[in-house]
Design an enzyme around this catalytic site. Structure first.
Site, short mmCIF file in Angstrom:
data_model
loop_
_atom_site.label_atom_id
_atom_site.label_comp_id
_atom_site.label_asym_id
_atom_site.label_seq_id
_atom_site.Cartn_x
_atom_site.Cartn_y
_atom_site.Cartn_z
N GLN A 89 0.84 -1.17 0.13
CA GLN A 89 0.09 -0.12 0.05
C GLN A 89 0.85 1.29 0.00
OE1 GLN A 89 -3.70 -0.08 2.66
NE2 GLN A 89 -2.44 -1.69 3.79
N GLU A 126 5.59 -12.27 -3.90
CA GLU A 126 4.47 -12.87 -3.05
C GLU A 126 4.96 -14.49 -2.95
OE1 GLU A 126 2.81 -11.24 -1.36
OE2 GLU A 126 1.89 -9.67 -2.25
#
EC number: 2.3.2.-
Length: 165
Positions: A19, A83
């Site tokens: 973010q 990820e």
């Protein structure tokens, strides 16, 4: 030679360290348009000993995060590599917080929905205060290694992002 797939753009919902525009700038070598959004039907958890969170389906859950707009296929592959194999990239429906528009986007869901390491709510402001600097320094090193012919493997990435280091 460019394929049409490499020109395709993706919108990606992020809910943890990604973010932060500074982190994304290191990851993608640019800062795409970022909009606030809510993901219904999921819950975000801390992961014991790790600097990043996960999300899993939850009937009554709701996760606030950001959508990275216009991510290229190459950039999406970079996100996939970071990820790693503990997350699955899935398509989900989010609601933009600026205009209530519903959108289908990609996100990364934790594969092990019964993971005993999941606990409590992950806090973005706490992460920024305690871990952002180390996180960015680490990712700069990782991205430099990825540019070299030998590269750095996905397993190495997850190991350097532990709280106990």
């Amino acid at each position: 030679m460019c394929s049409s797939d490499s020109l395709q753009l993706h919108n990606v919902f992020v809910y943890g360290s990604f973010q932060d525009p500074d982190v994304i700038n290191v990851m993608l070598d640019r800062t795409p348009e970022i909009v606030s959004a809510t993901l219904p039907g999921f819950q975000r958890f801390r992961l014991k000993g790790r600097l990043y969170p996960c999300i899993v389906p939850s009937e009554k859950g709701e996760v606030h995060g950001k959508v990275l707009m216009g991510v290229t296929s190459d950039e999406l592959e970079n996100l996939d590599a970071v990820e790693g194999n503990e997350y699955e990239r899935v398509t989900v429906g989010i609601v933009r917080e600026d205009n209530s528009e519903k959108m289908a986007v990609k996100t990364y869901m934790w594969i092990n929905k019964a993971d005993p390491d999941m606990f409590g709510e992950w806090n973005f402001e706490e992460w920024k205060r305690l871990h952002k600097k180390k996180f960015i320094e680490t990712f700069k090193k990782i991205m430099e290694c990825k540019k070299k012919p030998q590269g750095q493997g996905n397993d190495d990435i997850s190991h350097v992002l532990r709280e106990d280091q």
